[in-house]
Design a protein around this motif. Sequence first.
Motif, PDB file in Angstrom:
ATOM      1  N   MET A 181       0.820  -1.440   0.508  1.00  0.00           N
ATOM      2  CA  MET A 181      -0.007  -0.181   0.003  1.00  0.00           C
ATOM      3  C   MET A 181       0.414   1.237   0.238  1.00  0.00           C
ATOM      4  SD  MET A 181      -2.986   0.718   2.362  1.00  0.00           S
ATOM      5  CE  MET A 181      -2.761  -0.367   3.484  1.00  0.00           C
ATOM      6  N   ASN A 182       2.109   1.122  -1.512  1.00  0.00           N
ATOM      7  CA  ASN A 182       2.286   2.566  -1.512  1.00  0.00           C
ATOM      8  C   ASN A 182       1.596   3.941  -1.677  1.00  0.00           C
ATOM      9  OD1 ASN A 182       4.274   1.345  -0.381  1.00  0.00           O
ATOM     10  ND2 ASN A 182       4.949   0.531  -2.855  1.00  0.00           N
ATOM     11  N   ILE A 183       1.587   5.006  -0.866  1.00  0.00           N
ATOM     12  CA  ILE A 183       0.364   6.034  -1.390  1.00  0.00           C
ATOM     13  C   ILE A 183       1.415   7.348  -1.012  1.00  0.00           C
ATOM     14  CG2 ILE A 183      -2.239   7.554  -1.062  1.00  0.00           C
ATOM     15  CD1 ILE A 183      -3.186   4.412   0.282  1.00  0.00           C
ATOM     16  N   LEU A 184       0.674   8.177  -2.238  1.00  0.00           N
ATOM     17  CA  LEU A 184       1.996   9.136  -1.615  1.00  0.00           C
ATOM     18  C   LEU A 184       0.630  10.084  -1.411  1.00  0.00           C
ATOM     19  CD1 LEU A 184       4.015   9.452  -5.165  1.00  0.00           C
ATOM     20  CD2 LEU A 184       4.138   9.073  -2.782  1.00  0.00           C
ATOM     21  N   CYS A 185       1.749  11.384  -0.417  1.00  0.00           N
ATOM     22  CA  CYS A 185       0.476  13.070   0.121  1.00  0.00           C
ATOM     23  C   CYS A 185       0.777  13.527  -0.295  1.00  0.00           C
ATOM     24  CB  CYS A 185       0.551  12.409   1.224  1.00  0.00           C
ATOM     25  SG  CYS A 185       2.152  13.706   1.683  1.00  0.00           S
ATOM     26  N   GLY A 186      -0.104  14.561  -0.344  1.00  0.00           N
ATOM     27  CA  GLY A 186      -0.462  15.773  -1.311  1.00  0.00           C
ATOM     28  C   GLY A 186       2.054  16.674  -1.754  1.00  0.00           C
ATOM     29  N   CYS A 187       2.391  16.416  -0.644  1.00  0.00           N
ATOM     30  CA  CYS A 187       3.690  16.994  -0.963  1.00  0.00           C
ATOM     31  C   CYS A 187       4.851  16.187  -1.431  1.00  0.00           C
ATOM     32  CB  CYS A 187       3.979  17.768   0.607  1.00  0.00           C
ATOM     33  SG  CYS A 187       4.596  15.836   2.074  1.00  0.00           S
ATOM     34  N   GLY A 188       4.147  15.103  -2.277  1.00  0.00           N
ATOM     35  CA  GLY A 188       4.679  14.169  -2.622  1.00  0.00           C
ATOM     36  C   GLY A 188       5.687  12.753  -2.037  1.00  0.00           C
ATOM     37  N   GLU A 189       5.321  13.059   0.055  1.00  0.00           N
ATOM     38  CA  GLU A 189       5.801  11.571   0.467  1.00  0.00           C
ATOM     39  C   GLU A 189       5.083  10.545   0.725  1.00  0.00           C
ATOM     40  OE1 GLU A 189       8.742  12.281   2.343  1.00  0.00           O
ATOM     41  OE2 GLU A 189       9.353  14.747   1.556  1.00  0.00           O
ATOM     42  N   LEU A 190       5.685   9.650   0.566  1.00  0.00           N
ATOM     43  CA  LEU A 190       4.825   8.017   1.130  1.00  0.00           C
ATOM     44  C   LEU A 190       4.358   8.430   1.980  1.00  0.00           C
ATOM     45  CD1 LEU A 190       4.631   5.485  -0.199  1.00  0.00           C
ATOM     46  CD2 LEU A 190       6.401   4.709   1.257  1.00  0.00           C
ATOM     47  N   ALA A 191       3.086   8.008   2.609  1.00  0.00           N
ATOM     48  CA  ALA A 191       2.440   8.167   3.584  1.00  0.00           C
ATOM     49  C   ALA A 191       2.066   7.255   4.229  1.00  0.00           C
ATOM     50  CB  ALA A 191       0.438   8.495   2.835  1.00  0.00           C
ATOM     51  N   ARG A 192       2.140   7.432   5.183  1.00  0.00           N
ATOM     52  CA  ARG A 192       2.507   6.268   6.643  1.00  0.00           C
ATOM     53  C   ARG A 192       1.754   6.116   6.591  1.00  0.00           C
ATOM     54  NH1 ARG A 192       8.098   9.602   9.196  1.00  0.00           N
ATOM     55  NH2 ARG A 192       9.169   9.611   7.295  1.00  0.00           N
ATOM     56  N   CYS A 193       1.887   4.840   7.629  1.00  0.00           N
ATOM     57  CA  CYS A 193       0.679   4.130   8.340  1.00  0.00           C
ATOM     58  C   CYS A 193       1.004   4.337   9.432  1.00  0.00           C
ATOM     59  CB  CYS A 193       0.417   2.564   7.827  1.00  0.00           C
ATOM     60  SG  CYS A 193      -1.414   1.744   8.607  1.00  0.00           S
ATOM     61  N   ARG A 194      -0.601   5.368  10.820  1.00  0.00           N
ATOM     62  CA  ARG A 194      -0.459   4.992  12.211  1.00  0.00           C
ATOM     63  C   ARG A 194      -2.041   4.353  12.204  1.00  0.00           C
ATOM     64  NH1 ARG A 194       1.455  10.216   9.692  1.00  0.00           N
ATOM     65  NH2 ARG A 194       4.354  10.296  10.674  1.00  0.00           N
ATOM     66  N   THR A 195      -2.190   4.669  13.607  1.00  0.00           N
ATOM     67  CA  THR A 195      -3.143   3.534  14.715  1.00  0.00           C
ATOM     68  C   THR A 195      -3.619   5.222  15.088  1.00  0.00           C
ATOM     69  OG1 THR A 195      -1.950   2.029  14.342  1.00  0.00           O
ATOM     70  CG2 THR A 195      -3.933   2.256  16.019  1.00  0.00           C
ATOM     71  N   SER A 196      -4.734   5.019  15.653  1.00  0.00           N
ATOM     72  CA  SER A 196      -5.335   6.306  16.178  1.00  0.00           C
ATOM     73  C   SER A 196      -5.670   5.472  17.784  1.00  0.00           C
ATOM     74  CB  SER A 196      -6.787   6.380  15.283  1.00  0.00           C
ATOM     75  OG  SER A 196      -7.577   7.607  16.271  1.00  0.00           O
ATOM     76  N   TRP A 197      -5.730   5.970  18.338  1.00  0.00           N
ATOM     77  CA  TRP A 197      -6.111   5.936  19.409  1.00  0.00           C
ATOM     78  C   TRP A 197      -6.697   6.979  20.399  1.00  0.00           C
ATOM     79  CZ3 TRP A 197      -6.292   1.230  20.362  1.00  0.00           C
ATOM     80  CH2 TRP A 197      -5.222   0.044  20.235  1.00  0.00           C
ATOM     81  N   THR A 198      -7.496   7.818  19.754  1.00  0.00           N
ATOM     82  CA  THR A 198      -8.202   8.275  20.420  1.00  0.00           C
ATOM     83  C   THR A 198      -9.724   7.805  21.104  1.00  0.00           C
ATOM     84  OG1 THR A 198      -9.663   9.114  18.661  1.00  0.00           O
ATOM     85  CG2 THR A 198      -7.944  10.288  18.732  1.00  0.00           C
ATOM     86  N   GLU A 199     -11.219   8.314  21.775  1.00  0.00           N
ATOM     87  CA  GLU A 199     -11.409   7.869  22.115  1.00  0.00           C
ATOM     88  C   GLU A 199     -12.650   7.266  20.942  1.00  0.00           C
ATOM     89  OE1 GLU A 199     -15.224   8.359  26.032  1.00  0.00           O
ATOM     90  OE2 GLU A 199     -13.095   9.820  25.727  1.00  0.00           O
ATOM     91  N   ASN A 200     -13.131   8.209  20.019  1.00  0.00           N
ATOM     92  CA  ASN A 200     -13.732   7.588  19.053  1.00  0.00           C
ATOM     93  C   ASN A 200     -13.467   6.762  17.612  1.00  0.00           C
ATOM     94  OD1 ASN A 200     -16.152   9.754  19.890  1.00  0.00           O
ATOM     95  ND2 ASN A 200     -14.791  11.969  18.979  1.00  0.00           N
ATOM     96  N   ASN A 201     -11.584   6.521  17.843  1.00  0.00           N
ATOM     97  CA  ASN A 201     -11.732   6.002  16.722  1.00  0.00           C
ATOM     98  C   ASN A 201     -10.443   4.867  17.325  1.00  0.00           C
ATOM     99  OD1 ASN A 201     -12.975   7.117  13.960  1.00  0.00           O
ATOM    100  ND2 ASN A 201     -11.914   8.408  14.956  1.00  0.00           N
ATOM    101  N   PRO A 202     -10.610   4.056  18.674  1.00  0.00           N
ATOM    102  CA  PRO A 202      -9.410   3.959  19.309  1.00  0.00           C
ATOM    103  C   PRO A 202      -8.826   2.278  18.006  1.00  0.00           C
ATOM    104  CG  PRO A 202     -11.578   2.713  19.940  1.00  0.00           C
ATOM    105  CD  PRO A 202     -11.943   3.751  19.560  1.00  0.00           C
ATOM    106  N   ALA A 203      -7.510   1.558  17.914  1.00  0.00           N
ATOM    107  CA  ALA A 203      -6.999   0.730  17.449  1.00  0.00           C
ATOM    108  C   ALA A 203      -7.043   1.680  15.901  1.00  0.00           C
ATOM    109  CB  ALA A 203      -7.862  -0.481  17.421  1.00  0.00           C
ATOM    110  N   ARG A 204      -7.692   2.108  14.918  1.00  0.00           N
ATOM    111  CA  ARG A 204      -8.140   2.054  13.590  1.00  0.00           C
ATOM    112  C   ARG A 204      -7.245   2.717  12.982  1.00  0.00           C
ATOM    113  NH1 ARG A 204     -13.216   5.837  11.281  1.00  0.00           N
ATOM    114  NH2 ARG A 204     -12.671   5.234   8.720  1.00  0.00           N
ATOM    115  N   ARG A 205      -6.447   2.552  11.545  1.00  0.00           N
ATOM    116  CA  ARG A 205      -5.421   2.411  10.865  1.00  0.00           C
ATOM    117  C   ARG A 205      -6.084   3.605  10.459  1.00  0.00           C
ATOM    118  NH1 ARG A 205      -3.564  -2.719   8.998  1.00  0.00           N
ATOM    119  NH2 ARG A 205      -5.523  -2.542   8.472  1.00  0.00           N
ATOM    120  N   PHE A 206      -5.264   4.672  10.214  1.00  0.00           N
ATOM    121  CA  PHE A 206      -4.909   5.281   9.306  1.00  0.00           C
ATOM    122  C   PHE A 206      -3.375   5.842   8.223  1.00  0.00           C
ATOM    123  CE2 PHE A 206      -3.805   7.731  12.604  1.00  0.00           C
ATOM    124  CZ  PHE A 206      -3.082   9.114  12.609  1.00  0.00           C
ATOM    125  N   LEU A 207      -3.726   6.431   7.158  1.00  0.00           N
ATOM    126  CA  LEU A 207      -2.977   7.032   6.366  1.00  0.00           C
ATOM    127  C   LEU A 207      -2.730   8.830   6.477  1.00  0.00           C
ATOM    128  CD1 LEU A 207      -3.334   4.923   2.695  1.00  0.00           C
ATOM    129  CD2 LEU A 207      -1.889   4.404   4.768  1.00  0.00           C
TER     130      LEU A 207
END
Length: 102
Positions: free
Chosen positions: A1-27
Motif C-alpha cells: 500500500m504505497n500512497i503518496l500524499c499531497g507533498c509527494g512523500e510516502l504516506a505513513r500508516c499510523r494507528t488512532s487511539w482517540t476515544e472515538n476511533n480506537p485502534a483504527r489505522r489511517f494513512l
Amino acid sequence: MNILCGCGELARCRTSWTENNPARRFLGCPNFMDPTTNCNFFQWVDAPLPNRWYQARMYELYLNRRNAQEQLLELNNRNSRILFYNRLLIVLLVGMVLIKFL
C-alpha cells in the motif's frame, strides 16, 4: 500500500487511539506537523468499529495497557534505584571491614 500524499512523500500508516476511533489505522503525511508543507493528507485504512460498545472496550483496553506500561516503567526505575543502593551499601560495608582489619 504505497500512497503518496499531497507533498509527494510516502504516506505513513499510523494507528488512532482517540476515544472515538480506537485502534483504527489511517494513512497520513509524514510532514503533518511541518507548517511549511501545509499537507493535510489523511485517509482511513480500517472501517469504523461496528458500534459504540466496541469503541469503548477498545479504548478501555488501550488505557489499561498504557497504565500497565507506566506502572512497569515506574517499578523498573524503583528496582534500579534499590539495586544501586544495595550495591553501594555492599561497597561501603566491604570498605569498612577492610579499614578495620588493615
